[in-house]
Design a protein around this motif. Structure first.
Motif, short mmCIF file in Angstrom:
data_model
loop_
_atom_site.label_atom_id
_atom_site.label_comp_id
_atom_site.label_asym_id
_atom_site.label_seq_id
_atom_site.Cartn_x
_atom_site.Cartn_y
_atom_site.Cartn_z
N GLY A 104 -11.98 -22.88 -17.44
CA GLY A 104 -11.78 -21.71 -16.61
C GLY A 104 -10.43 -21.08 -16.93
O GLY A 104 -9.58 -21.69 -17.60
N ILE A 105 -10.24 -19.86 -16.47
CA ILE A 105 -9.00 -19.11 -16.69
C ILE A 105 -8.52 -18.56 -15.37
O ILE A 105 -9.30 -17.98 -14.60
CB ILE A 105 -9.20 -17.94 -17.67
N ILE A 106 -7.22 -18.71 -15.10
CA ILE A 106 -6.59 -18.07 -13.95
C ILE A 106 -5.50 -17.13 -14.46
O ILE A 106 -4.69 -17.51 -15.31
CB ILE A 106 -6.00 -19.11 -12.98
N ASP A 107 -5.52 -15.91 -13.97
CA ASP A 107 -4.49 -14.91 -14.29
C ASP A 107 -3.58 -14.78 -13.07
O ASP A 107 -4.02 -14.41 -11.98
CB ASP A 107 -5.16 -13.56 -14.62
N ILE A 108 -2.30 -15.12 -13.26
CA ILE A 108 -1.30 -15.03 -12.19
C ILE A 108 -0.48 -13.76 -12.41
O ILE A 108 0.17 -13.63 -13.45
CB ILE A 108 -0.38 -16.26 -12.18
N SER A 109 -0.50 -12.85 -11.47
CA SER A 109 0.22 -11.59 -11.61
C SER A 109 0.81 -11.16 -10.28
O SER A 109 0.30 -11.54 -9.22
CB SER A 109 -0.70 -10.48 -12.14
N PRO A 110 1.87 -10.34 -10.30
CA PRO A 110 2.37 -9.75 -9.06
C PRO A 110 1.39 -8.69 -8.56
O PRO A 110 0.71 -8.05 -9.35
CB PRO A 110 3.70 -9.10 -9.47
N PHE A 111 1.36 -8.52 -7.26
CA PHE A 111 0.54 -7.47 -6.66
C PHE A 111 0.96 -6.12 -7.22
O PHE A 111 2.15 -5.83 -7.34
CB PHE A 111 0.70 -7.50 -5.14
N THR A 112 0.03 -5.28 -7.58
CA THR A 112 0.18 -3.94 -8.18
C THR A 112 0.61 -3.98 -9.64
O THR A 112 0.90 -2.94 -10.22
CB THR A 112 1.18 -3.03 -7.40
N CYS A 113 0.64 -5.15 -10.28
CA CYS A 113 1.04 -5.24 -11.69
C CYS A 113 0.03 -4.52 -12.58
O CYS A 113 -1.17 -4.80 -12.53
CB CYS A 113 1.16 -6.70 -12.09
N MET A 114 0.52 -3.58 -13.40
CA MET A 114 -0.37 -2.83 -14.27
C MET A 114 -1.10 -3.76 -15.24
O MET A 114 -2.31 -3.61 -15.49
CB MET A 114 0.41 -1.78 -15.06
N ASN A 115 -0.39 -4.72 -15.81
CA ASN A 115 -1.02 -5.63 -16.75
C ASN A 115 -2.15 -6.41 -16.09
O ASN A 115 -3.22 -6.58 -16.66
CB ASN A 115 0.03 -6.60 -17.32
N GLY A 116 -1.91 -6.89 -14.88
CA GLY A 116 -2.93 -7.63 -14.16
C GLY A 116 -4.14 -6.77 -13.83
O GLY A 116 -5.29 -7.22 -13.95
N ILE A 117 -3.90 -5.53 -13.44
CA ILE A 117 -5.00 -4.63 -13.06
C ILE A 117 -5.86 -4.28 -14.27
O ILE A 117 -7.10 -4.28 -14.19
CB ILE A 117 -4.43 -3.35 -12.40
N VAL A 118 -5.21 -3.98 -15.40
CA VAL A 118 -5.96 -3.66 -16.62
C VAL A 118 -6.79 -4.87 -17.05
O VAL A 118 -7.98 -4.75 -17.38
CB VAL A 118 -5.01 -3.22 -17.74
N CYS A 119 -6.17 -6.05 -17.03
CA CYS A 119 -6.90 -7.26 -17.44
C CYS A 119 -8.07 -7.55 -16.50
O CYS A 119 -9.16 -7.92 -16.95
CB CYS A 119 -5.95 -8.46 -17.46
N GLU A 120 -7.85 -7.37 -15.21
CA GLU A 120 -8.92 -7.64 -14.24
C GLU A 120 -10.13 -6.75 -14.50
O GLU A 120 -11.28 -7.18 -14.29
CB GLU A 120 -8.41 -7.44 -12.82
N ALA A 121 -9.89 -5.53 -14.96
CA ALA A 121 -11.01 -4.63 -15.26
C ALA A 121 -11.80 -5.10 -16.49
O ALA A 121 -12.99 -4.82 -16.61
CB ALA A 121 -10.48 -3.21 -15.50
N ILE A 122 -11.14 -5.82 -17.39
CA ILE A 122 -11.79 -6.27 -18.63
C ILE A 122 -12.41 -7.65 -18.48
O ILE A 122 -13.39 -7.98 -19.16
CB ILE A 122 -10.75 -6.27 -19.77
#
Length: 408
Positions: A335-353
């Motif tokens: 499994g993979i977990i992505d840890i990001s700050p709330f509103t992080c652009m990198n996290g948001i873009v990755c979450e869409a992919i």
């Protein structure tokens, strides 16, 4: 940086004659000061780092005129590029004009450190390599230890040994490398002596995300340790990955601007060659320990990401995260977990992919965890996620390769 990386990096400053210490551990006072000196629009790591720095300045023993804060900067879409100028603004606005900010940039692979660059850059690089190796060992051994807390104690002992070696050894390259190699061999042997038993049913979870939030345990509510409480093991993306990425970006920009056959390019090539050699020497004693845990080359990561986020059109952690997910899946993680700050652009873009990525990788569970310092039911969410990971573990197509240590 992670806790150990900060300790080792401070030792690298001391090795070249500069008094340096990591900021004290983040706590509730960090949050209070971070909230006071930010507007609320900044991302969570900005709040934490500003809070930590201002906490240093409020300590009675601190002389602001003799204090320098190390806050690198970076190119690209991430707000991290604004941390250094914003910190400068906060200091000036609050009467700390005499306090300096040392801010090397990723634009030239953090080479702009003036006179201290020659001895410090190589020492600092080796310090980060060593710290990443120790962290990798800790995360491999701690979930399988038979005596609770043993791996943490061994880790602290090894970190102290490495830091002492860095700051007490002459900065002559060959002498320093040999001493650090020996310190890491001692560390390896200490870890191998930890009583443990590996359970092959333990899920292996790859951790990607925004660098600060994934490495700073205060910011992510100690997510990795809480994963381990659910009898899982974490493969945490390290800080050296980012250094290799900035090196590759430096070469890409040199080629793009027609400067590939210049003195600057030659210097960058020599530096990369030396860094590769240092990495090889320091990793060599861990060939058996890291079997199946080999970190992918930066260009392998970037090429893996290309069908989803080509590096020419997207920058920074979003490209690294997408590519690393693919590389880790090929290594057999569950499994993979992505840890990001709330509103992080990198996290948001990755979450869409990630949904498409999950489908393309046979349904591997990928979950974003966002943090902003507010309470969340992390334990409940991790419990649900681990059930998905265990389900995928039974049907995944890429089998894990197991190292010799810890012993089964």
């Amino acid at each position: 940086m992670a806790y150990g990386s900060a300790q080792a990096f401070a030792a690298a400053f001391r090795a070249v004659g500069l008094d340096a210490e990591p900021t004290p551990p983040s706590d509730n006072r960090t949050r209070e000061l971070g909230a006071r000196y930010t507007s609320g629009d900044e991302c969570y790591p900005a709040k934490v780092t500003v809070g930590d720095f201002m906490k240093v300045l409020e300590a009675p023993e601190t002389d602001p005129a003799r204090t320098v804060f190390f806050m690198p900067t970076a190119q690209g879409p991430c707000r991290f590029g604004q941390y250094s100028p914003y910190l400068r603004h906060v200091l000036d606005t609050n009467g700390f004009c005499a306090t300096e900010v040392l801010a090397p940039s990723s634009n030239n692979s953090y080479g702009g450190l003036g006179e201290m660059a020659q001895p410090f850059m190589r020492t600092g690089w080796r310090a980060l390599l060593a710290a990443d190796i120790l962290q990798k060992l800790l995360l491999q051994y701690r979930p399988h230890e038979l005596e609770s807390g043993r791996a943490d104690r061994v880790y602290e002992e090894c970190l102290a040994d490495v830091c002492h070696t860095i700051e007490s050894t002459p900065v002559k390259p060959a002498v320093q490398l040999a001493a650090l190699h020996d310190a890491l061999v001692r560390s390896r042997d200490r870890f191998r002596a930890i009583p443990g038993r590996r359970d092959r049913g333990t899920p292996l979870i790859g951790i990607v995300g925004e660098i600060f939030c994934r490495l700073n345990t205060f910011s992510n509510e100690n997510l990795v340790r809480r994963l381990e409480e659910y009898r899982a093991e974490a493969w945490l993306s390290d800080i050296v990955e980012w250094i290799w990425y900035t090196n590759s970006e430096h070469f890409r920009k040199l080629k793009l601007t027609g400067r590939l056959w210049t003195g600057e390019a030659l210097g960058a090539w020599v530096r990369t060659h030396v860094q590769k050699r240092d990495e090889h020497v320091l990793l060599e004693p861990f060939r058996q320990d890291f079997t199946g845990y080999e970190e992918p080359d930066i260009y392998e990561i970037l090429e893996a990401a290309r069908p989803y986020l080509p590096r020419e059109g997207a920058f920074g952690e979003m490209v690294l995260n997408v590519g690393k997910v693919i590389c880790l899946a090929r290594k057999g993680v569950d499994g993979i977990i992505d840890i990001s700050p709330f509103t992080c652009m990198n996290g948001i873009v990755c979450e869409a992919i990630y949904p498409r990525l999950s489908r393309d990788l046979g349904g591997i569970p990928i979950r974003n965890f966002y943090f902003d310092g507010t309470q969340s039911d992390l334990d409940r969410d991790l419990g649900v996620y681990l059930e998905l990971a265990r389900g995928y573990q039974q049907r995944k197509t890429h089998a894990r390769v197991w190292p010799k240590w810890p012993r089964e």
